[in-house]
Structures are given as C-alpha cells and as structure tokens.
Design an enzyme around this catalytic site. Structure first.
Site, PDB file in Angstrom:
ATOM      1  N   LYS A 156      25.510 -23.985 -41.014  1.00  0.00           N
ATOM      2  CA  LYS A 156      26.694 -24.516 -41.707  1.00  0.00           C
ATOM      3  C   LYS A 156      26.467 -24.754 -43.197  1.00  0.00           C
ATOM      4  O   LYS A 156      27.393 -24.637 -43.990  1.00  0.00           O
ATOM      5  CB  LYS A 156      27.164 -25.813 -41.043  1.00  0.00           C
ATOM      6  CG  LYS A 156      27.948 -25.559 -39.765  1.00  0.00           C
ATOM      7  CD  LYS A 156      28.764 -26.768 -39.366  1.00  0.00           C
ATOM      8  CE  LYS A 156      29.644 -26.447 -38.170  1.00  0.00           C
ATOM      9  NZ  LYS A 156      28.844 -26.361 -36.918  1.00  0.00           N
ATOM     10  N   GLU A 188      37.264 -32.676 -42.493  1.00  0.00           N
ATOM     11  CA  GLU A 188      37.216 -33.355 -41.209  1.00  0.00           C
ATOM     12  C   GLU A 188      35.895 -32.964 -40.535  1.00  0.00           C
ATOM     13  O   GLU A 188      35.254 -31.988 -40.905  1.00  0.00           O
ATOM     14  CB  GLU A 188      38.370 -32.902 -40.308  1.00  0.00           C
ATOM     15  CG  GLU A 188      38.207 -31.504 -39.713  1.00  0.00           C
ATOM     16  CD  GLU A 188      38.309 -30.387 -40.731  1.00  0.00           C
ATOM     17  OE1 GLU A 188      38.889 -30.617 -41.816  1.00  0.00           O
ATOM     18  OE2 GLU A 188      37.780 -29.288 -40.453  1.00  0.00           O
ATOM     19  N   SER A 229      21.773 -20.419 -34.187  1.00  0.00           N
ATOM     20  CA  SER A 229      22.559 -21.018 -35.268  1.00  0.00           C
ATOM     21  C   SER A 229      22.094 -22.407 -35.680  1.00  0.00           C
ATOM     22  O   SER A 229      22.343 -22.829 -36.802  1.00  0.00           O
ATOM     23  CB  SER A 229      24.041 -21.062 -34.876  1.00  0.00           C
ATOM     24  OG  SER A 229      24.213 -21.709 -33.632  1.00  0.00           O
TER      25      SER A 229
HETATM   26  C1  PLP Z   1      29.248 -25.862 -35.683  1.00  0.00           C
HETATM   27  C2  PLP Z   1      28.213 -25.063 -35.004  1.00  0.00           C
HETATM   28  C3  PLP Z   1      28.532 -23.867 -34.314  1.00  0.00           C
HETATM   29  C4  PLP Z   1      29.922 -23.372 -34.143  1.00  0.00           C
HETATM   30  O1  PLP Z   1      30.549 -22.968 -35.313  1.00  0.00           O
HETATM   31  P1  PLP Z   1      30.839 -21.435 -35.637  1.00  0.00           P
HETATM   32  O2  PLP Z   1      31.787 -21.527 -36.785  1.00  0.00           O
HETATM   33  O3  PLP Z   1      31.440 -20.806 -34.428  1.00  0.00           O
HETATM   34  O4  PLP Z   1      29.550 -20.802 -35.999  1.00  0.00           O
HETATM   35  C5  PLP Z   1      27.483 -23.146 -33.747  1.00  0.00           C
HETATM   36  N1  PLP Z   1      26.207 -23.562 -33.817  1.00  0.00           N
HETATM   37  C6  PLP Z   1      25.864 -24.698 -34.462  1.00  0.00           C
HETATM   38  C7  PLP Z   1      24.434 -25.100 -34.497  1.00  0.00           C
HETATM   39  C8  PLP Z   1      26.850 -25.494 -35.069  1.00  0.00           C
HETATM   40  O5  PLP Z   1      26.498 -26.624 -35.693  1.00  0.00           O
END
Ligand code: PLP
Length: 401
Positions: A94, A116, A382
């Site tokens: 993010k 938000e 992610s």
């Molecule tokens: C917020 C988040 C997501 C989901 O958000 P996307 O916009 O779909 O990528 C996925 N993995 C993590 C670790 C997150 O914090």
C-alpha cells in the site's frame, strides 16, 4: 493487448471499456478534473519521477526481492516464487501508491491528506507518507473498526495522524468513506483525498495502478534474471485490486503467462458470507465508479465478509472488471479455511508469516502447484502477517506438528 494499453485504458473519461467513469456530485467534477490534469502533467515531469525513484530506493527499500520457495516447492510440486511486498516499508504494497499520492499532493501545493480506512492498513500507510512529507493527515474510521483494530489506530496516532471516529450507520468502512468525503468537500483546495486501492472515481483507479506498476516491472525483471524465462502463472489476491493490478500490468501482453486474481469465498457462497465479487457479482455503481458489484435484491451494495479485512469490499477495480470480460485474467476464490492452512504452511515451510489477504493468493497457488507440477508460479506476497497473528491463533489455534 496493444502496445498502447496504458494509453488506451482508461480513456479520457476514465473508462476501462464499460467500467469506471466518475459518478460524482457536480461540485466534485471540477476538483477531479484538477487532480487529473495535475497528475498528467506532474507525473511526467523529471522532478517528480526522480523524486519518487529516490524515495522508493532509499526510504521504502525497493526493489523488494523475488524469492524462490525451496521447501514449499518441494512439497507442492511446481516451482513457487514470491514477490516480497511484505518487505516494502510499513509491511505491505500500500505504501507504493500512498507515497505517490502524497508526492502529488505536495506538488499540487496541498497541505492535508484525508482518507477512510477499514482495518487500518491504508490509514497507517497514508499516515506514514504524511509524516515523510510533513503533511497533515486525517483518517476516518468506523467506531466498530476502531475497537477491532486497536494496534493500527495506535500506529496512526504515533505517526501524527488524526483518527476521526465515525459513529453513524453500521460504523464500518462504508460510513467511513461517506464521512471522509464530506470532510474533503469542505476544503478541496488544501486537501487531497487519497483512495486506498484501484477504485473510486477517475482518475484514482488509473493513478493507483500507475503507482503500483513498479511491483510488476521489478518482478518481471527479477524473475527473468533468476530463471531465464517468464513465470507460467502469476497469482495475486484481489480486494479492490491494487496489488494484483501492480503485478499483472507487467504480464498483460505476455500470452504465455496465465494470470489469476484470487477473491475470498469466506465461510460460504451465501450472500453476506464472502466477498467473491467477480464470481458472483454483476455490474453496478459504488463509490463513484462502475464495476462488478455484489448487490442485494434492491441493487444496493451487499454486506460482505472475509477473514481478511483488506479483501472485504463488495466492489472491485474497474480495470479488473474489464480484464474479466476480456478473459485476460482468471478470477478464482479461496475460502477462509484454505487461507488459514496456507498461512501456516508458508510460516512453517519458509519462515514467512503472510498477511491473511496475501495468504488467499498463496492458498490458490498451492492448488495450482499440485495440478501443474511442471510450472513456475509467481505470487504477489502483498503484505506481512504481524497484524493477524493474535486473531489467527485465538480463532483457529495452532496446527499440530
Ligand atoms: C489492503 C490489502 C490488500 C487488498 O488490497 P488490494 O487493493 O486488493 O491490493 C491485500 N493485501 C494486503 C497486505 C493489504 O494490506
């Protein structure tokens, strides 16, 4: 896919074929146009590009590595690789778009960032970016989420952000969006509204995708350097879809790479028990844009659920909606149970505790690995799982050795 894909999509009205656009009140139209124009000119300037490049390298710690999972591959068959966004500063992908949005705000002469947050992940990333640039930061969060996500609330406050409790309606993410928007409308000149994924009205789905493209560009190069080829399969979880768009964008024009977006099938496929938007939704409008949407019988956004609060969204990015129709990406699901199993597998076989969101991608990749032992699979990890450890152990217990 044409060479000009990124110029063609979105078009000048913000459409990815049938999806996207800007369904917003007239007072916001001028503001969105200003942001779009500023983005188009500033983001192409040498100063902006070199500043963002330097931030990525020296502050965020990019490039994040691509890692070959020895023990996981041995057990499941295929060659499994991770793009380690869990090692990006603040622990998830993010920050890639938050630093981009905050840098844009700075170049536009804005003083304040507003957003938000649901589980608090976007709020923490934006508060981090605001601290870096010396901008004020106001995060709107439902009272229910404030109770549930105490550590992230504390993080935001330590980083200097104001956390505004939202006390109406269900007191969760949807009300927080409304509340943040209302506040933004009071002073759009000095404030930038920073969206947390590839969602919302134009230009946000495009901007957030562009800021996340670094993930795919790095991963493609790193994977090729390690193996001399491209991955057969590329897998990412999809909430709003920013981490998936970031990785997929580098492989859209590679006919031999199959792309998989993984959504949560939660507890069951009954409405209210999952957030499998692509599998079970149909086109509709939410938060100012058109996309696949989980809807109740009145066509309103349906209640959704996932063990991973970052995937808990009834809509999905407009670009994903288009790629689904074009059959460029296969949208699949992983359940809570499969996700928890994958969470422990990665922890115990590789020493990497994944975020529950990312564990959805791992869960589906493990299925693919069993069915396709000759393939190579690249997963977008992610985020890291520190935020989830107490919840997982308290709810599911530890697995037997
Ligand atoms: C917020 C988040 C997501 C989901 O958000 P996307 O916009 O779909 O990528 C996925 N993995 C993590 C670790 C997150 O914090």
């Amino acid at each position: 896919m044409s060479k000009n894909y990124f110029k063609e999509y979105p078009n000048s009205e913000g459409y990815f074929q049938d999806y996207g656009g800007a369904f917003i009140p007239p007072v916001l139209e001028a503001e969105m146009k200003k942001i779009t124009d500023a983005y188009y000119s500033i983001s192409k300037s040498h100063k902006f590009i070199s500043e963002l490049r330097s931030i990525r390298k020296h502050y965020q710690g990019r490039p994040t590595p691509v890692y070959f999972c020895n023990r996981l591959s041995e057990k499941y068959g295929a060659r499994i690789y991770l793009k380690r966004e869990d090692l990006n500063h603040s622990g998830a992908h993010k920050l890639n778009h938050c630093m981009g949005e905050a840098l844009l705000a700075k170049h536009m002469g804005k003083k304040r960032l507003i957003a938000e947050t649901g589980a608090g992940q976007h709020g923490v990333a934006l508060a981090t970016a605001a601290a870096y640039f010396g901008l004020e930061c106001e995060i709107h969060m439902g009272e229910v989420d404030i109770e549930k996500e105490h550590p992230n609330v504390v993080r935001m406050k330590i980083l200097g952000a104001d956390v505004v409790p939202v006390t109406h309606g269900l007191k969760t993410l949807k009300e927080a969006v409304d509340s943040a928007f209302e506040e933004y409308l009071k002073d759009p000149i000095n404030t930038l509204y920073c969206i947390g994924s590839v969602v919302g009205p134009h230009p946000f789905p495009m901007m957030v995708r562009d800021f996340q493209r670094v993930v795919g560009i790095e991963a493609k190069e790193q994977f090729f350097e390690m193996t001399g080829e491209l991955p057969d399969k590329v897998v990412a979880c999809v909430g709003g879809g920013s981490n998936a768009m970031g990785l997929f964008s580098a492989f859209l024009d590679e006919p031999d790479c199959e792309l998989f977006g993984v959504e949560p099938s939660g507890r069951s496929l009954n409405l209210g028990d999952h957030a499998a938007t692509m599998t079970l939704g149909k086109p509709g409008v939410i938060h100012g844009f058109k996309c696949y949407l989980l809807q109740d019988e009145k066509g309103e956004p349906a209640p959704v659920y996932s063990v991973a609060s970052g995937l808990d969204y009834p809509g999905v990015g407009p670009e994903h909606s288009m790629l689904n129709d074009l059959k460029k990406v296969n949208y699949k699901t992983a359940s809570d149970k499969e996700t928890i199993d994958a969470f422990y597998e990665l922890s115990r076989l590789e020493g990497i505790i994944p975020a529950l969101e990312s564990a959805h991608a791992v869960a589906y990749a493990l299925k693919l690995a069993k069915e396709n032992p000759q393939d190579s699979i690249l997963i977008n990890l992610s985020g890291r799982g520190d935020k989830d450890i107490d919840f997982v152990v308290d709810t599911y217990g530890l697995p037997k050795k």
